[in-house]
Scaffold this active site. Structure first.
Site, mmCIF file in Angstrom:
data_model
loop_
_atom_site.group_PDB
_atom_site.id
_atom_site.type_symbol
_atom_site.label_atom_id
_atom_site.label_comp_id
_atom_site.label_asym_id
_atom_site.label_seq_id
_atom_site.Cartn_x
_atom_site.Cartn_y
_atom_site.Cartn_z
ATOM 1 N N HIS A 1 -2.866 2.469 -5.682
ATOM 2 C CA HIS A 1 -3.718 1.308 -5.426
ATOM 3 C C HIS A 1 -3.979 0.529 -6.716
ATOM 4 C CE1 HIS A 1 -5.745 -0.431 -1.969
ATOM 5 N NE2 HIS A 1 -6.661 -0.885 -2.788
ATOM 6 N N TYR B 1 -8.831 -11.372 -8.091
ATOM 7 C CA TYR B 1 -7.757 -11.027 -9.018
ATOM 8 C C TYR B 1 -7.424 -12.159 -9.979
ATOM 9 C CZ TYR B 1 -7.040 -7.152 -5.776
ATOM 10 O OH TYR B 1 -7.231 -6.038 -4.997
ATOM 11 N N ARG C 1 -1.110 -1.692 -7.015
ATOM 12 C CA ARG C 1 -1.229 -2.766 -6.023
ATOM 13 C C ARG C 1 -2.169 -3.854 -6.537
ATOM 14 N NH1 ARG C 1 -1.555 -4.577 -0.638
ATOM 15 N NH2 ARG C 1 -3.675 -4.810 0.170
ATOM 16 N N LYS D 1 -2.501 -2.205 7.798
ATOM 17 C CA LYS D 1 -3.664 -1.621 8.450
ATOM 18 C C LYS D 1 -4.013 -2.404 9.700
ATOM 19 C CE LYS D 1 -5.797 0.568 4.463
ATOM 20 N NZ LYS D 1 -6.991 0.695 3.630
ATOM 21 N N ARG E 1 0.844 -1.192 0.000
ATOM 22 C CA ARG E 1 0.000 0.000 0.000
ATOM 23 C C ARG E 1 0.882 1.245 0.000
ATOM 24 N NH1 ARG E 1 -2.376 -3.449 3.981
ATOM 25 N NH2 ARG E 1 -4.493 -4.130 3.380
#
Length: 301
Positions: free
Chosen positions: A261, A296, A264, A192, A167
């Site tokens: 992002h 993905y 990413r 996070k 990130r």
């Protein structure tokens, strides 16, 4: 319990920020923000404690219900659905309130299409969330064209994100010593929620980072950050965003999202396309639910 004000403010910041090539108008942002706030109040009233528990049934109930329990006008329904579809996109992109098994607002849109007999089975038209192989090549070529301090850094940055999938905040927090672990293909990061994870990868762009390390040594700086600005300050997430967006623009790449992002997302798809185990990609990305990672699959051929 859902922090209605904080979540709404986060969504408004996201939709107001530089995340879209065609920015939303202030009026649309205000209307969407108001509808998201009302939806969160609706969930709270219904006893829902986590946003990830919001089902297509609850979304439909909110969208359809008008004043005094009647059916909301079609225009109102359309605005609510559009706001929530974007809201769940935001939640999925931030990965803070999941895990999500899908976007219930977009599922509602598809369900309504099916019932009307139109576009059955056809996905909602959206720009794909990852770069194609030729996009990656063009972006890296564009990033490597400048032999300035910033150019060498930018080339290293793009390759670094493709290799690690970190990130923006994680990249900006890396100390200079992290380069050694990058070259070993193993980076331990705090993500996070202060969750630590070990990211395993192949450092395919090691030469670019080595070039940056040599260049970085000539930059006068008191910062220990791995990536610096021309002035020697630690790179901020805002500056990182601007770097990525500028390079995408120069490469002629147009995507709905324009920041780190996007890269990413691309890293995850790239790993899977090259045969990395789904569980390892899940760990690398820091996803708590493998269903998020599985989205993905097959995005890159």
């Amino acid at each position: 319990m859902i922090d209605i004000e904080a979540v709404t403010e986060g969504f408004i910041r996201w939709i107001s920020g530089p995340n879209f090539r065609n920015p939303y108008s202030k009026a649309t942002i205000r209307i969407y923000g108001r509808n998201v706030h009302r939806f969160l109040e609706f969930l709270d009233f219904d006893g829902v404690e986590r946003i990830s528990e919001a089902s297509i049934h609850l979304v439909r109930k909110f969208v359809m219900t008008g004043q005094s329990g009647g059916t909301a006008p079609v225009n109102t329904q359309n605005v609510r659905t559009g706001a929530l579809a974007l809201f769940f996109d935001y939640l999925e992109s931030t990965e803070e309130h999941g895990p999500f098994s899908g976007n219930p607002a977009r599922a509602l849109i598809e369900d309504q299409k099916h019932k009307k007999g139109g576009n059955v089975g056809k996905a909602t038209a959206r720009l794909r969330p990852v770069l194609e192989w030729d996009d990656m090549d063009r972006l890296q070529y564009e990033a490597s064209k400048q032999e300035t301090i910033a150019g060498i850094r930018d080339a290293a940055l793009i390759g670094f994100i493709f290799d690690t999938g970190l990130r923006a905040s994680e990249i900006c927090a890396l100390p200079h010593s992290a380069a050694e672990y990058y070259f070993q293909g193993r980076l331990r990061v705090i993500g996070k929620g202060d969750k630590e994870r070990l990211v395993r990868f192949t450092p395919e762009h090691a030469d670019r980072l080595r070039a940056w390390i040599r260049t970085r040594a000539r930059v006068v700086s008191k910062s220990d950050a791995l990536f610096l600005t021309d002035e020697g300050n630690a790179l901020s997430t805002q500056v990182l965003y601007m770097i990525v967006r500028r390079l995408l623009d120069r490469a002629g790449i147009q995507k709905a999202q324009q920041g780190p992002h996007l890269l990413r997302h691309t890293a995850a798809s790239r790993w899977l396309a090259k045969g990395m185990d789904l569980r390892q990609v899940q760990e690398n990305m820091g996803h708590s639910n493998i269903g998020t990672t599985s989205k993905y699959l097959h995005l890159l051929g």
